[in-house]
Design an enzyme around this catalytic site. Structure first.
Site, PDB file in Angstrom:
ATOM      1  CD  GLN A   1     -68.383 -30.980 -36.983  1.00 47.18           C
ATOM      2  OE1 GLN A   1     -67.384 -31.584 -37.366  1.00 47.18           O
ATOM      3  NE2 GLN A   1     -68.346 -29.713 -36.607  1.00 47.18           N
TER       4      GLN A   1
ATOM      5  CD  GLN B   1     -68.024 -20.559 -31.915  1.00 48.71           C
ATOM      6  OE1 GLN B   1     -68.207 -19.608 -32.660  1.00 48.71           O
ATOM      7  NE2 GLN B   1     -67.279 -20.470 -30.807  1.00 48.71           N
TER       8      GLN B   1
ATOM      9  CG  ASP C   1     -60.374 -25.948 -28.947  1.00 54.50           C
ATOM     10  OD1 ASP C   1     -60.582 -24.743 -28.721  1.00 54.50           O
ATOM     11  OD2 ASP C   1     -61.259 -26.822 -28.833  1.00 54.50           O
TER      12      ASP C   1
ATOM     13  CE1 TYR D   1     -78.752 -19.225 -35.351  1.00 58.29           C
ATOM     14  CE2 TYR D   1     -80.097 -19.405 -33.363  1.00 58.29           C
ATOM     15  CZ  TYR D   1     -79.501 -18.634 -34.351  1.00 58.29           C
ATOM     16  OH  TYR D   1     -79.652 -17.262 -34.324  1.00 58.29           O
TER      17      TYR D   1
ATOM     18  CG  HIS E   1     -62.985 -28.246 -32.841  1.00 59.08           C
ATOM     19  ND1 HIS E   1     -61.693 -28.003 -32.425  1.00 59.08           N
ATOM     20  CD2 HIS E   1     -63.471 -29.204 -32.012  1.00 59.08           C
ATOM     21  CE1 HIS E   1     -61.418 -28.772 -31.388  1.00 59.08           C
ATOM     22  NE2 HIS E   1     -62.472 -29.518 -31.127  1.00 59.08           N
TER      23      HIS E   1
ATOM     24  N   GLY F   1     -69.487 -18.825 -28.696  1.00 56.34           N
ATOM     25  CA  GLY F   1     -70.298 -18.054 -29.625  1.00 56.34           C
ATOM     26  C   GLY F   1     -71.003 -16.901 -28.940  1.00 56.34           C
TER      27      GLY F   1
END
Length: 348
Positions: A103, A41, A208, A38, A124, A153
């Site tokens: 991640q 994004q 990106d 949170y 992504h 976001g």
């Protein structure tokens, strides 16, 4: 799909006309979408999904600032807001929206909950494209796809609230169920995309990373700083240098470019400005294209990914980041910017 013409090049895109929200709601009716993270994004995408009538929950570590932010945004602990592992267990579609470094750290936990038939959603292509460095290799029996809004976001949410949309790319990396592509499209509509254009994970991440380091952030800051410094070195005041470098561009000209294009803006400015812009854009192009080529090659080789993973995973990363941001924040150009912004008149 709609076929659009981009300066003589045709491209298939998905708009809300051929894939309306009602179709996305129906397609996703039996799914539970868990937004993990949170931060950047997560809020925009989850709130837009919720407001669009999609069954969405949020997974976040309890007790932190982002947990409290989720609560303040209306997510209810035990009902729509859960600890990460609880959310992963409940989900049929896991929206993996943590930072790239986070991640990597959480992947062993996420992988445990990727049982057959579930879906893994990214915004992504980083984790999958650079799997040799990230270790993110999904099981073969799950769908893997992405929807990447072309903006923050915060912008995604603001435009949604205004009844508009932020364009997004979408891509399928792995289609275990035969439905991965439609899942991506449905979620792209659900998060509030203006239109969707198809790509793949590799092209998404290379474009990106180039954009972020180039015209979107890195190059524009370098150009701002260079012009501001030249004006100041030649006796112009901070107010004059900032207004001629940043304020006029962001408050006056860029909105016109966004609405009508650079060609229209050139055609509707003074003849003196016209002549100067037409004479000088090509020298700037020729001067900067080699830098962009160097940047793209660094992205393509994986060097930029390596730098990001190495630096962002260091235990003192936050302290070093704050020092770099402090240098930027305390530079004269952005000190001048803070003052100029404070003097913008309020609209009644």
């Amino acid at each position: 799909m709609a076929k659009l013409n981009f300066g003589g090049v045709e491209e298939d895109v998905v708009t809300r006309e051929e894939y309306p929200l009602e179709k996305a709601q129906e397609f996703l009716a039996n799914d539970t979408i868990a937004v993990i993270g949170y931060g950047v994004q997560g809020p925009g995408q989850s709130l837009n999904l919720r407001d669009n009538g999609i069954n969405v929950i949020v997974g976040q570590r309890k007790g932190g600032k982002t947990w409290d932010k989720a609560v303040s945004d209306g997510w209810v602990p035990g009902e729509t807001l859960f600890e990460i592992e609880q959310a992963l267990e409940k989900a049929t579609i896991i929206c993996y929206l943590l930072s790239d470094a986070a991640q990597i750290e959480l992947w062993p936990t996420v992988k445990k909950y990727l049982t057959a038939g579930k879906s893994l959603y990214f915004s992504h292509g980083f984790g999958i494209t650079y799997k040799d460095q990230t270790g993110i290799v999904p099981p073969a029996d799950v769908d893997v796809f992405l929807v990447a809004p072309k903006g923050s976001g915060t912008s995604l949410r603001r435009l949604f609230v205004e009844g508009k949309g932020l364009n997004s790319s979408f891509a399928v990396f792995q289609d275990a169920t035969g439905k991965a592509r439609e899942k991506a499209i449905a979620l792209g509509i659900g998060v509030g995309s203006g239109y969707l254009f198809e790509t793949d994970f590799y092209r998404e991440v290379t474009s990106d990373l180039t954009g972020e380091r180039g015209t979107l952030m890195g190059a524009i800051q370098g150009i701002f700083a260079a012009q501001y410094e030249v004006l100041r070195e030649n006796g112009h005041s901070p107010s004059e240098a900032f207004n001629e470098t940043v304020e006029e561009l962001t408050q006056s000209l860029m909105p016109l470019v966004a609405e009508n294009g650079m060609d229209w803006m050139y055609a509707n400015c003074s003849t003196t400005a016209q002549r100067g812009a037409l004479d000088w854009w090509k020298p700037f192009h020729d001067a900067t294209k080699p830098v962009f080529e160097q940047l793209y090659n660094s992205v393509k080789s994986g060097n930029e990914a390596k730098i990001s993973i190495t630096r962002n995973s260091q235990p003192d990363y936050r302290e070093k980041l704050e020092a770099e941001l402090k240098e930027l924040r305390e530079s004269e150009i952005w000190q001048a910017g803070a003052t100029v912004r404070s003097l913008r008149p309020e609209r009644n």
